[in-house]
Design a protein around this motif. Structure first.
Motif, PDB file in Angstrom:
ATOM      1  N   LEU A  93       0.815  -1.216   0.000  1.00  0.00           N
ATOM      2  CA  LEU A  93       0.000   0.000   0.000  1.00  0.00           C
ATOM      3  C   LEU A  93       0.849   1.268   0.000  1.00  0.00           C
ATOM      4  CD1 LEU A  93      -2.700  -1.122   2.599  1.00  0.00           C
ATOM      5  CD2 LEU A  93      -2.909  -1.084   0.106  1.00  0.00           C
ATOM      6  N   GLY A  94       2.161   1.109  -0.158  1.00  0.00           N
ATOM      7  CA  GLY A  94       3.046   2.264  -0.247  1.00  0.00           C
ATOM      8  C   GLY A  94       3.620   2.736   1.066  1.00  0.00           C
ATOM      9  N   VAL A  95       3.678   1.836   2.061  1.00  0.00           N
ATOM     10  CA  VAL A  95       4.229   2.187   3.374  1.00  0.00           C
ATOM     11  C   VAL A  95       5.411   1.272   3.670  1.00  0.00           C
ATOM     12  CG1 VAL A  95       3.794   2.379   5.843  1.00  0.00           C
ATOM     13  CG2 VAL A  95       1.986   2.948   4.211  1.00  0.00           C
ATOM     14  N   ARG A  96       6.573   1.872   3.838  1.00  0.00           N
ATOM     15  CA  ARG A  96       7.774   1.094   4.144  1.00  0.00           C
ATOM     16  C   ARG A  96       8.002   1.089   5.651  1.00  0.00           C
ATOM     17  NH1 ARG A  96      14.043   2.484   2.405  1.00  0.00           N
ATOM     18  NH2 ARG A  96      14.986   0.689   3.470  1.00  0.00           N
ATOM     19  N   ASN A  97       8.134  -0.081   6.213  1.00  0.00           N
ATOM     20  CA  ASN A  97       8.356  -0.245   7.645  1.00  0.00           C
ATOM     21  C   ASN A  97       9.798   0.105   8.003  1.00  0.00           C
ATOM     22  OD1 ASN A  97       8.502  -1.070  10.305  1.00  0.00           O
ATOM     23  ND2 ASN A  97       8.295  -3.248   9.850  1.00  0.00           N
ATOM     24  N   SER A  98       9.979   1.046   8.916  1.00  0.00           N
ATOM     25  CA  SER A  98      11.321   1.463   9.312  1.00  0.00           C
ATOM     26  C   SER A  98      12.125   0.335   9.930  1.00  0.00           C
ATOM     27  CB  SER A  98      11.230   2.619  10.322  1.00  0.00           C
ATOM     28  OG  SER A  98      10.652   3.762   9.726  1.00  0.00           O
ATOM     29  N   TYR A  99      11.460  -0.681  10.448  1.00  0.00           N
ATOM     30  CA  TYR A  99      12.153  -1.794  11.109  1.00  0.00           C
ATOM     31  C   TYR A  99      12.094  -3.080  10.283  1.00  0.00           C
ATOM     32  CZ  TYR A  99      12.798   0.937  15.341  1.00  0.00           C
ATOM     33  OH  TYR A  99      13.206   1.896  16.256  1.00  0.00           O
ATOM     34  N   GLU A 100      11.855  -2.952   8.980  1.00  0.00           N
ATOM     35  CA  GLU A 100      11.741  -4.150   8.159  1.00  0.00           C
ATOM     36  C   GLU A 100      13.048  -4.930   8.071  1.00  0.00           C
ATOM     37  OE1 GLU A 100      10.503  -2.880   4.305  1.00  0.00           O
ATOM     38  OE2 GLU A 100      12.412  -1.936   3.814  1.00  0.00           O
ATOM     39  N   GLY A 101      14.174  -4.280   8.310  1.00  0.00           N
ATOM     40  CA  GLY A 101      15.450  -4.972   8.273  1.00  0.00           C
ATOM     41  C   GLY A 101      15.935  -5.440   9.629  1.00  0.00           C
ATOM     42  N   HIS A 102      15.133  -5.278  10.661  1.00  0.00           N
ATOM     43  CA  HIS A 102      15.527  -5.679  12.010  1.00  0.00           C
ATOM     44  C   HIS A 102      15.602  -7.201  12.106  1.00  0.00           C
ATOM     45  CE1 HIS A 102      15.514  -5.973  16.411  1.00  0.00           C
ATOM     46  NE2 HIS A 102      15.822  -4.684  16.429  1.00  0.00           N
ATOM     47  N   PRO A 103      16.555  -7.754  12.849  1.00  0.00           N
ATOM     48  CA  PRO A 103      16.667  -9.215  12.944  1.00  0.00           C
ATOM     49  C   PRO A 103      15.477  -9.871  13.649  1.00  0.00           C
ATOM     50  CG  PRO A 103      18.210  -8.133  14.442  1.00  0.00           C
ATOM     51  CD  PRO A 103      17.668  -7.076  13.545  1.00  0.00           C
ATOM     52  N   GLU A 104      14.729  -9.096  14.434  1.00  0.00           N
ATOM     53  CA  GLU A 104      13.587  -9.658  15.147  1.00  0.00           C
ATOM     54  C   GLU A 104      12.290  -9.314  14.418  1.00  0.00           C
ATOM     55  OE1 GLU A 104      13.530  -8.392  19.196  1.00  0.00           O
ATOM     56  OE2 GLU A 104      15.652  -8.828  19.515  1.00  0.00           O
ATOM     57  N   ARG A 105      11.331 -10.205  14.543  1.00  0.00           N
ATOM     58  CA  ARG A 105      10.022  -9.953  13.927  1.00  0.00           C
ATOM     59  C   ARG A 105       9.231  -8.908  14.702  1.00  0.00           C
ATOM     60  NH1 ARG A 105       7.747 -13.256  10.560  1.00  0.00           N
ATOM     61  NH2 ARG A 105       5.778 -13.491  11.666  1.00  0.00           N
ATOM     62  N   TYR A 106       9.425  -8.862  16.016  1.00  0.00           N
ATOM     63  CA  TYR A 106       8.703  -7.894  16.844  1.00  0.00           C
ATOM     64  C   TYR A 106       9.651  -7.270  17.864  1.00  0.00           C
ATOM     65  CZ  TYR A 106       4.579  -9.918  14.729  1.00  0.00           C
ATOM     66  OH  TYR A 106       3.655 -10.344  13.811  1.00  0.00           O
ATOM     67  N   PRO A 107      10.499  -6.353  17.405  1.00  0.00           N
ATOM     68  CA  PRO A 107      11.450  -5.717  18.318  1.00  0.00           C
ATOM     69  C   PRO A 107      10.761  -4.805  19.330  1.00  0.00           C
ATOM     70  CG  PRO A 107      11.555  -4.711  16.152  1.00  0.00           C
ATOM     71  CD  PRO A 107      10.660  -5.908  16.021  1.00  0.00           C
ATOM     72  N   ARG A 108      11.490  -4.476  20.387  1.00  0.00           N
ATOM     73  CA  ARG A 108      10.962  -3.627  21.463  1.00  0.00           C
ATOM     74  C   ARG A 108      11.867  -2.416  21.679  1.00  0.00           C
ATOM     75  NH1 ARG A 108       8.526  -7.561  26.176  1.00  0.00           N
ATOM     76  NH2 ARG A 108       7.347  -8.957  24.794  1.00  0.00           N
ATOM     77  N   PRO A 109      11.910  -1.499  20.732  1.00  0.00           N
ATOM     78  CA  PRO A 109      12.767  -0.332  20.879  1.00  0.00           C
ATOM     79  C   PRO A 109      12.165   0.656  21.881  1.00  0.00           C
ATOM     80  CG  PRO A 109      11.637  -0.301  18.762  1.00  0.00           C
ATOM     81  CD  PRO A 109      11.195  -1.521  19.464  1.00  0.00           C
ATOM     82  N   PRO A 110      13.024   1.441  22.533  1.00  0.00           N
ATOM     83  CA  PRO A 110      12.497   2.483  23.434  1.00  0.00           C
ATOM     84  C   PRO A 110      11.778   3.564  22.642  1.00  0.00           C
ATOM     85  CG  PRO A 110      14.870   2.687  23.185  1.00  0.00           C
ATOM     86  CD  PRO A 110      14.490   1.404  22.510  1.00  0.00           C
ATOM     87  N   LEU A 111      10.882   4.258  23.300  1.00  0.00           N
ATOM     88  CA  LEU A 111      10.099   5.290  22.629  1.00  0.00           C
ATOM     89  C   LEU A 111      10.986   6.360  22.013  1.00  0.00           C
ATOM     90  CD1 LEU A 111       7.402   6.556  21.876  1.00  0.00           C
ATOM     91  CD2 LEU A 111       7.310   7.566  24.170  1.00  0.00           C
ATOM     92  N   ALA A 112      12.069   6.720  22.712  1.00  0.00           N
ATOM     93  CA  ALA A 112      12.965   7.748  22.180  1.00  0.00           C
ATOM     94  C   ALA A 112      13.522   7.334  20.817  1.00  0.00           C
ATOM     95  CB  ALA A 112      14.104   8.010  23.164  1.00  0.00           C
ATOM     96  N   GLU A 113      13.827   6.048  20.659  1.00  0.00           N
ATOM     97  CA  GLU A 113      14.332   5.557  19.374  1.00  0.00           C
ATOM     98  C   GLU A 113      13.247   5.622  18.309  1.00  0.00           C
ATOM     99  OE1 GLU A 113      16.563   1.831  19.382  1.00  0.00           O
ATOM    100  OE2 GLU A 113      15.501   1.255  17.547  1.00  0.00           O
ATOM    101  N   LEU A 114      12.033   5.266  18.670  1.00  0.00           N
ATOM    102  CA  LEU A 114      10.934   5.306  17.702  1.00  0.00           C
ATOM    103  C   LEU A 114      10.717   6.728  17.190  1.00  0.00           C
ATOM    104  CD1 LEU A 114       8.269   2.964  19.352  1.00  0.00           C
ATOM    105  CD2 LEU A 114       9.902   2.421  17.540  1.00  0.00           C
ATOM    106  N   ARG A 115      10.865   7.692  18.075  1.00  0.00           N
ATOM    107  CA  ARG A 115      10.665   9.089  17.679  1.00  0.00           C
ATOM    108  C   ARG A 115      11.782   9.592  16.778  1.00  0.00           C
ATOM    109  NH1 ARG A 115       9.094  11.358  23.710  1.00  0.00           N
ATOM    110  NH2 ARG A 115       6.832  10.965  23.620  1.00  0.00           N
ATOM    111  N   ASP A 116      12.973   9.009  16.922  1.00  0.00           N
ATOM    112  CA  ASP A 116      14.152   9.520  16.210  1.00  0.00           C
ATOM    113  C   ASP A 116      14.553   8.677  15.008  1.00  0.00           C
ATOM    114  OD1 ASP A 116      14.285  11.547  18.075  1.00  0.00           O
ATOM    115  OD2 ASP A 116      15.776  10.527  19.330  1.00  0.00           O
TER     116      ASP A 116
END
Length: 242
Positions: free
Chosen positions: A156-179
């Motif tokens: 649908l034209g949306v690229r996931n910023s974490y699509e290259g992460h080694p985990e399927r469901y990572p748990r990044p801190p909120l500060a990282e998500l914002r940045d």
């Protein structure tokens, strides 16, 4: 054929295609409306005694929805299981067709044909967006690599910023998500129920698209209407004050 489904999307697919085949489903199987079958607890922690009491010929499971130990226990009790694990839209369409044929469907249901046509040329955001996709908070959990929902969004034209992460469901801190550099936050209403008042405030100044979790993550009849509905929701983001 007596089937118990421990996967909400498969419950809907079987119930609307082969009435009478389904004899049991989880408490979370909300579709189709008015489904009248025995309930066997949750997807993660089903009551296996209830499942066995229904004398199923087959139990439907999914790698993400259900636990391996429950699948093993059913097999040990002599109950055949079928485990699904689609990670892309084409895989989901193929698995659904194969499952329904195995359960006795003599022709492809209209909803599956409609889903194939809907996803052949889905609407796409223009320009494309780079997004973070939380599926839980406290702690924050986001879509990572190799997920069905991630493939839906990509189409649908949306690229996931974490699509290259080694985990399927990572748990990044909120500060990282914002940045992380995303220009969109996608907030589905399941498994965590994000709303206009619960979610966008964590990302001040960044557009947040509130999506139907069923249409983003379920693979069943909802696939037929998912492209148009999700595209419309992605095109109407809300923003919390910066």
């Amino acid at each position: 054929m007596r089937v118990v489904s421990l996967v909400p999307s498969l419950t809907e697919a079987v119930a609307v295609t082969l009435p009478g085949v389904l004899v049991g489903a989880t408490d979370w199987c909300s579709h189709p409306a008015g489904l009248d079958v025995a309930r066997v607890g949750g997807s993660k922690y089903p009551d296996l005694e209830r499942v066995l009491a229904l004398r199923p010929d087959l139990v439907l499971l999914n790698v993400e929805e259900n636990r391996r130990e429950d699948a093993d226990a059913l097999v040990a009790a002599g109950v055949p299981v079928r485990v699904t694990y689609p990670r892309t839209v084409p895989e989901a369409l193929t698995e659904l067709a194969d499952l329904l044929t195995a359960l006795g469907a003599t022709r492809e249901p209209a909803w599956l044909d409609a889903a194939r046509r809907a996803w052949a040329e889905p609407p796409r955001l223009s320009p494309a967006r780079r997004a973070v996709v939380p599926v839980w908070r406290r702690p924050w959990v986001v879509l990572g690599s190799g997920t069905f929902a991630g493939d839906v969004l990509r189409r649908l034209g949306v690229r996931n910023s974490y699509e290259g992460h080694p985990e399927r469901y990572p748990r990044p801190p909120l500060a990282e998500l914002r940045d992380v550099g995303a220009d969109l936050v996608v907030l589905p209403d399941e498994p965590y129920r994000f709303t206009a008042d619960d979610g966008p405030e964590a990302f001040p100044g960044t557009p947040c698209a509130l999506l139907s979790g069923r249409h983003l993550t379920w693979y069943g009849p909802s696939l037929a209407e998912a492209p148009a509905l999700l595209a419309a929701q992605l095109d109407r983001p809300v923003s919390a004050p910066a």
